[in-house]
Every structure is written in structure tokens, then in C-alpha cells.
Design an enzyme around this catalytic site. Structure first.
Site, PDB file in Angstrom:
ATOM      1  CB  THR A 136      -0.569   0.028   1.049  1.00 11.07           C
ATOM      2  OG1 THR A 136      -1.068   1.374   1.701  1.00 11.07           O
ATOM      3  CG2 THR A 136      -0.411  -0.264   2.536  1.00 11.07           C
ATOM      4  CG  ASP A 137      -1.505   4.972  -1.430  1.00  9.52           C
ATOM      5  OD1 ASP A 137      -1.570   3.912  -0.257  1.00  9.52           O
ATOM      6  OD2 ASP A 137      -1.341   5.685  -1.534  1.00  9.52           O
ATOM      7  CD  GLU A 138      -3.448   3.338   4.415  1.00  9.60           C
ATOM      8  OE1 GLU A 138      -3.822   3.433   5.805  1.00  9.60           O
ATOM      9  OE2 GLU A 138      -4.668   3.594   3.323  1.00  9.60           O
ATOM     10  CE1 TYR A 162      -3.212  -2.420   5.642  1.00 12.74           C
ATOM     11  CE2 TYR A 162      -3.418  -0.086   5.103  1.00 12.74           C
ATOM     12  CZ  TYR A 162      -2.878  -1.515   4.853  1.00 12.74           C
ATOM     13  OH  TYR A 162      -3.599  -1.962   3.408  1.00 12.74           O
ATOM     14  CE  LYS A 166       0.208  -4.417   3.102  1.00 11.74           C
ATOM     15  NZ  LYS A 166      -0.357  -5.813   2.781  1.00 11.74           N
ATOM     16  CG  ASN A 261     -11.553  11.511   3.321  1.00 19.37           C
ATOM     17  OD1 ASN A 261     -11.207  10.829   2.894  1.00 19.37           O
ATOM     18  ND2 ASN A 261     -11.427  11.353   4.240  1.00 19.37           N
TER      19      ASN A 261
HETATM   20  P1  NAD Z   1      -9.334  -7.597   2.063  1.00 22.58           P
HETATM   21  O1  NAD Z   1      -9.541  -7.370   3.767  1.00 22.58           O
HETATM   22  O2  NAD Z   1     -10.446  -7.445   1.107  1.00 22.58           O
HETATM   23  O3  NAD Z   1      -9.038  -9.038   2.192  1.00 22.58           O
HETATM   24  C1  NAD Z   1      -7.896  -9.702   3.010  1.00 22.58           C
HETATM   25  C2  NAD Z   1      -8.151 -11.398   2.074  1.00 22.58           C
HETATM   26  O4  NAD Z   1      -7.362 -11.984   2.921  1.00 22.58           O
HETATM   27  C3  NAD Z   1      -9.894 -12.121   2.350  1.00 22.58           C
HETATM   28  O5  NAD Z   1      -9.940 -12.465   2.006  1.00 22.58           O
HETATM   29  C4  NAD Z   1      -8.608 -12.477   4.046  1.00 22.58           C
HETATM   30  O6  NAD Z   1      -9.637 -13.647   4.478  1.00 22.58           O
HETATM   31  C5  NAD Z   1      -7.785 -12.596   3.526  1.00 22.58           C
HETATM   32  N1  NAD Z   1      -6.941 -13.480   4.396  1.00 22.58           N
HETATM   33  C6  NAD Z   1      -6.832 -12.313   5.971  1.00 22.58           C
HETATM   34  N2  NAD Z   1      -5.494 -12.988   6.704  1.00 22.58           N
HETATM   35  C7  NAD Z   1      -4.699 -14.295   5.997  1.00 22.58           C
HETATM   36  C8  NAD Z   1      -4.531 -15.111   6.895  1.00 22.58           C
HETATM   37  N3  NAD Z   1      -3.606 -15.228   8.056  1.00 22.58           N
HETATM   38  N4  NAD Z   1      -4.228 -15.919   5.557  1.00 22.58           N
HETATM   39  C9  NAD Z   1      -4.778 -16.362   4.455  1.00 22.58           C
HETATM   40  N5  NAD Z   1      -5.784 -15.473   4.577  1.00 22.58           N
HETATM   41  C10 NAD Z   1      -5.876 -14.232   5.224  1.00 22.58           C
HETATM   42  O7  NAD Z   1      -8.530  -6.829   1.737  1.00 22.58           O
HETATM   43  P2  NAD Z   1      -8.100  -6.280   0.201  1.00 22.58           P
HETATM   44  O8  NAD Z   1      -8.780  -4.426   0.223  1.00 22.58           O
HETATM   45  O9  NAD Z   1      -8.840  -6.633  -1.030  1.00 22.58           O
HETATM   46  O10 NAD Z   1      -6.327  -5.772   0.243  1.00 22.58           O
HETATM   47  C11 NAD Z   1      -6.286  -7.070  -0.195  1.00 22.58           C
HETATM   48  C12 NAD Z   1      -4.270  -6.611  -0.543  1.00 22.58           C
HETATM   49  O11 NAD Z   1      -3.754  -5.677  -1.201  1.00 22.58           O
HETATM   50  C13 NAD Z   1      -3.623  -6.023   1.300  1.00 22.58           C
HETATM   51  O12 NAD Z   1      -2.623  -6.496   1.104  1.00 22.58           O
HETATM   52  C14 NAD Z   1      -4.059  -4.384   1.082  1.00 22.58           C
HETATM   53  O13 NAD Z   1      -2.837  -4.471   2.193  1.00 22.58           O
HETATM   54  C15 NAD Z   1      -3.835  -4.369  -0.350  1.00 22.58           C
HETATM   55  N6  NAD Z   1      -3.969  -3.006  -0.602  1.00 22.58           N
HETATM   56  C16 NAD Z   1      -4.923  -2.537  -0.153  1.00 22.58           C
HETATM   57  C17 NAD Z   1      -5.864  -1.186  -1.015  1.00 22.58           C
HETATM   58  C18 NAD Z   1      -7.311  -0.978  -0.523  1.00 22.58           C
HETATM   59  O14 NAD Z   1      -7.894   0.107  -1.641  1.00 22.58           O
HETATM   60  N7  NAD Z   1      -8.084  -2.011  -0.328  1.00 22.58           N
HETATM   61  C19 NAD Z   1      -4.645  -0.232  -1.289  1.00 22.58           C
HETATM   62  C20 NAD Z   1      -3.133  -0.982  -2.006  1.00 22.58           C
HETATM   63  C21 NAD Z   1      -3.157  -2.385  -1.145  1.00 22.58           C
HETATM   64  P1  TYD Z   2     -10.807   3.761   4.300  1.00 19.04           P
HETATM   65  O1  TYD Z   2     -11.953   3.825   3.298  1.00 19.04           O
HETATM   66  O2  TYD Z   2     -10.748   3.062   6.004  1.00 19.04           O
HETATM   67  O3  TYD Z   2      -8.676   4.398   3.760  1.00 19.04           O
HETATM   68  P2  TYD Z   2      -8.060   3.759   4.471  1.00 19.04           P
HETATM   69  O4  TYD Z   2      -8.124   4.589   5.817  1.00 19.04           O
HETATM   70  O5  TYD Z   2      -7.230   2.957   3.980  1.00 19.04           O
HETATM   71  O6  TYD Z   2      -7.311   5.702   3.880  1.00 19.04           O
HETATM   72  O7  TYD Z   2     -10.651   5.109   3.910  1.00 19.04           O
HETATM   73  C1  TYD Z   2     -10.977   6.170   3.446  1.00 19.04           C
HETATM   74  C2  TYD Z   2     -10.493   7.798   4.208  1.00 19.04           C
HETATM   75  O8  TYD Z   2     -11.580   8.418   4.387  1.00 19.04           O
HETATM   76  C3  TYD Z   2      -9.772   8.219   4.799  1.00 19.04           C
HETATM   77  O9  TYD Z   2      -9.617   9.417   5.144  1.00 19.04           O
HETATM   78  C4  TYD Z   2     -10.981   7.514   6.364  1.00 19.04           C
HETATM   79  C5  TYD Z   2     -12.364   7.920   5.859  1.00 19.04           C
HETATM   80  N1  TYD Z   2     -13.248   8.275   6.368  1.00 19.04           N
HETATM   81  C6  TYD Z   2     -14.258   8.322   6.709  1.00 19.04           C
HETATM   82  O10 TYD Z   2     -14.249   9.632   6.748  1.00 19.04           O
HETATM   83  N2  TYD Z   2     -15.713   7.810   6.812  1.00 19.04           N
HETATM   84  C7  TYD Z   2     -16.132   6.666   7.089  1.00 19.04           C
HETATM   85  O11 TYD Z   2     -16.689   5.773   7.538  1.00 19.04           O
HETATM   86  C8  TYD Z   2     -14.926   5.527   6.330  1.00 19.04           C
HETATM   87  C9  TYD Z   2     -14.078   3.790   7.234  1.00 19.04           C
HETATM   88  C10 TYD Z   2     -13.687   6.052   6.319  1.00 19.04           C
END
Ligand code: NAD
Ligand code: TYD
Length: 361
Positions: A136-138, A162, A166, A261
Site C-alpha cells: 500500500t501507499d500508506e 496497519y 505492511k 473525502n
Molecule cells: P481484504 O481485507 O478485502 O481481503 C483480505 C483477504 O485476505 C480476505 O479474503 C481474508 O480472508 C484474507 N486473509 C486475511 N488473513 C489471512 C491469513 N492469515 N491467511 C490467508 N488469508 C488471509 O483486503 P483487500 O482490500 O483486498 O487488500 C488486499 C491486499 O492489498 C492487502 O495486502 C492490502 O494491504 C493491499 N492493498 C489494499 C488497498 C485497498 O484500497 N483496499 C490498497 C493498496 C493495497
Molecule cells: P478507508 O476507506 O478506511 O481507507 P484508508 O483509511 O485505508 O485510506 O478510508 C478512506 C478515507 O475516508 C480516510 O481518510 C478515512 C475516511 N473515512 C470517513 O471519513 N468515514 C468513514 O466512515 C470511513 C470508513 C472512512
């Protein structure tokens, strides 16, 4: 080594299921999908390929070395793509333990088994193998309004449990390349949105609450900025990095779509007003400002020049096209939303939003 078999971890979650569905849909070979099925994992996301011969689902934990070793030995993959993680910042603030266990210890255990498998491969297969870690970019921390967007050379400054977990996993991946020569690739992507996004995250939560007549909770004053990418564009970038990325390198992935947001919530309300108008007024009337997230990062922004110039990748969706597609997907998948928002989800809402002065459950 079965040249076309890939192991994907976390393939029942939001991004992983989009990746697996596209991989199988493009006939790119067999996918072994290893997922623990936490609250975020959902077999329904994979319903379209549940009977497909190219999709094998395995219910397991990435931290379970015996299970991981058995899968590697049996299936002899040419690559492992690691999506498995705990992924929600607010949950990491309430209960960081699972983030350390899966994101740090789990990634470490996975790397150890992958290293043992890779070291036993013949030399030509070793050079073709890839371990792609999805991050992630975070990890780069928070930008001020005038800072340039994150480049791959930025220092890591994670601010939440988190992002810290990561960052730790990214460092382990880097070390396995540097120390053992494991052909790793790391991708650091901006915020994703699109189908199968669990409604604890901003975009699906706002769509769901709007349609349910509930408050749309905006943390603080809504001025925090995120850089948004449609999930299928993230998946195409990962395929590109897997095919042509240079081992040991990291690639930032983003769509140059910085939005506050407040802008995101306004856009969602305006699209819903067009697609599913209320009897009276606008969905904007449901917007509610609530107590801010502790340590809330002000701004994320990805500089995607490297992946664009070196690998020729470009996103297909703009924010405007992607967000409309997303709203329509949620309108057409009300049953999916109803099923994932029962049970544990309600406990999460009361825990997270009660302290912010709202009762959403
Ligand atoms: P998500 O929470 O929707 O899905 C995570 C999946 O991993 C789920 O299916 C869960 O059951 C599985 N999981 C959790 N713990 C596990 C374990 N110990 N063993 C096997 N499986 C396990 O997450 P997502 O949003 O799909 O993100 C996927 C990846 O992409 C993550 O690594 C996250 O850090 C990264 N990422 C997410 C975003 C975003 O905006 N969602 C952006 C950049 C990077
Ligand atoms: P989120 O979707 O949780 O992603 P991340 O924190 O990983 O960027 O949140 C996106 C942005 O929205 C973040 O600045 C937090 C804000 N947010 C709200 O304002 N209200 C909400 O109920 C949630 C879940 C997030």
C-alpha cells in the site's frame, strides 16, 4: 514446475477476488487460491468460477507453514502473489494484534516456505520464479498539501498499526531478495474501489448507508485526501509487474486521482441522486461529520511515473467512469451487500461509530 500455475493468497477478499476472477477469465492458467476466510473473505466473490477447473480454493492461513509447504510442493507454481492481509486502518486501531500476526508473522512464514521451495528448483526455473507482494501507499506516511506525490524512493514513515505492519512485511520481502536472491516484486498501490469492496471502507459504506437511509459518517472535516484507483486497474498493473517487472524492484501504482473525502462523498450522493432518486431531497442531506480517526493521515498521492514509463501500464478508468460503474454494481448487487452486512459487521459498526457519536448498526 507447472509453468502456468500460480498461487494467490487472500483471493477471497476485495482485490484478490477481482484478481482471481480476471485471471481465470483470461485463461492465464490455474490459480491455487489460499485464503483464511476472515470476516473480509467471502466465497460469494468467487461464485462465478467456483466450478471452473482453473480455480482451486484452499481454506488455509498464510502463517501455517505446513499448509503452505504442501501447496507449493503439490502445485509447483511459477509465482506466488500475496494479497492476504488485515487491511482496515480503523480495525488496526481497535485491535492491532491480528495485523501483526497476519501481515508480519504470516508474510514471514510464507516467505520462509517460498524460499525453501525456490531454492530447491532447477536453476532455470529459479530465475523465472516470482514472489509478488501486494502493498500500500500508506507505508510512506502522510503528505502535506504542497508535498510531491510518493515516489518509490520515498522513505517509509507508517503512522497506523496497519501501515506499520505492511511496512514491516515490505521490509521482509526486500530482505529476502537482498539476502537470498529470491526474485521478489513489491507493489505499493493507492486506495482501491470497485465491486466486492467490503462496506466497512469509505466508498461502499457511503453507498450502503445512503440507500439504507442512515447517516454518511465523515471523519473530521472531510478534507483528508486519498488517491483512488479502480480495482480492475490495480489488477492489470499487478499482471504487468508480474510479467515484466524487475526482481528486487518496487512499483508504485496509482491513477493520479486525488480527491478529498468530501469530494468523494459528494460525487457518490450526486450519482445516487441520478440513479436512484429519493422521494424527497438529496442523499447529501444524510452527510454527518463525526469524531476524527486518531492519527488520521492528511494526504496520500502516488507518483506512477515508473510503472507507466518502464512497463507501459496505464489505468483504463478515470475516477468519473470508475465510480459510476461502482455505484451501479452496488445497486445491482443488493443481495451481496445484505449478506455481508449481517452478523459480525453489525458489531463492528457499533464499536467503530458509537465512539464517534453515531449509531449506525
Ligand atoms: P481484504 O481485507 O478485502 O481481503 C483480505 C483477504 O485476505 C480476505 O479474503 C481474508 O480472508 C484474507 N486473509 C486475511 N488473513 C489471512 C491469513 N492469515 N491467511 C490467508 N488469508 C488471509 O483486503 P483487500 O482490500 O483486498 O487488500 C488486499 C491486499 O492489498 C492487502 O495486502 C492490502 O494491504 C493491499 N492493498 C489494499 C488497498 C485497498 O484500497 N483496499 C490498497 C493498496 C493495497
Ligand atoms: P478507508 O476507506 O478506511 O481507507 P484508508 O483509511 O485505508 O485510506 O478510508 C478512506 C478515507 O475516508 C480516510 O481518510 C478515512 C475516511 N473515512 C470517513 O471519513 N468515514 C468513514 O466512515 C470511513 C470508513 C472512512
Amino acid at each position: 514446475m507447472g509453468k502456468k500455475t500460480i498461487i494467490v493468497t487472500g483471493g477471497a477478499g476485495f482485490i484478490g477476488s477481482n484478481f482471481v476472477n480476471a485471471w481465470v477469465g483470461k485463461a492465464l492458467g490455474k490459480v491455487i487460491n489460499l485464503d483464511k476466510l476472515t470476516y473480509a473473505g467471502n466465497m460469494e466473490n468467487l461464485a462465478g468460477i467456483s466450478q471452473h477447473p482453473d480455480h482451486v480454493f484452499v481454506h488455509a492461513d498464510i502463517a501455517d507453514r505446513t499448509a503452505v509447504k504442501a501447496l507449493l510442493d503439490t502445485h509447483q507454481p511459477f509465482a506466488v502473489v500475496n494479497f492476504a492481509a488485515e487491511s482496515h486502518v480503523d480495525r488496526s486501531i481497535h485491535a492491532p494484534d491480528a495485523f501483526i500476526q497476519t501481515n508480519v508473522v504470516g508474510t514471514f512464514n510464507l516467505l520462509e516456505e517460498v524460499r525453501a521451495y525456490w531454492q530447491a528448483l532447477p536453476v532455470d526455473a529459479q530465475s523465472q520464479f516470482r514472489f509478488l507482494h501486494v502493498s500500500t501507499d500508506e507505508v510512506y506516511g502522510s503528505l502535506s498539501a504542497s508535498d510531491p506525490a510518493f515516489k518509490e524512493s520515498n522513505t517509509y514513515q507508517p503512522n497506523s498499526p496497519y501501515s506499520a505492519s505492511k511496512a514491516a512485511s515490505d521490509h521482509l520481502v526486500r530482505a529476502y531478495h537482498h539476502t537470498y536472491g529470491l526474485p521478489t516484486l513489491t507493489t505499493n498501490c493507492s486506495n482501491n474501489y470497485g465491486p466486492y469492496h467490503f462496506p466497512e471502507k469509505l466508498i461502499p459504506l457511503v453507498i450502503h448507508n445512503a440507500l439504507s437511509g442512515k447517516p454518511l459518517p465523515i471523519y473530521g472535516n472531510g478534507s483528508n485526501i486519498r488517491d483512488w484507483l479502480y480495482v480492475e486497474d490495480h489488477c492489470s498493473a499487478i499482471r504487468e509487474v508480474l510479467a515484466r517487472g524487475i526482481p528486487g524492484e518496487t512499483y508504485n501504482i496509482g491513477g493520479w486521482n486525488e480527491k478529498t473525502n468530501l469530494e468523494v462523498v459528494h460525487t457518490l450522493c450526486d450519482i445516487l441522486d441520478q440513479e436512484r432518486p429519493k422521494a424527497q431531497g438529496s442523499y447529501r442531506d444524510q452527510m454527518t461529520f463525526v469524531k476524527d480517526r486518531p492519527g488520521h493521515d492528511a494526504r496520500y498521492a502516488i507518483d506512477a511515473t515508473k510503472i507507466e514509463q518502464e512497463l507501459g501500464w496505464k489505468p483504463e478508468e478515470t475516477f468519473e467512469t470508475g465510480i459510476r460503474k461502482t455505484v451501479r454494481w452496488y445497486l445491482e448487487h443488493a443481495e451481496w451487500v445484505a449478506r455481508v452486512t449481517s452478523g459480525e459487521y453489525q458489531h463492528w459498526l457499533s464499536k467503530n461509530y458509537h465512539e464517534r457519536g453515531e449509531e449506525l448498526a
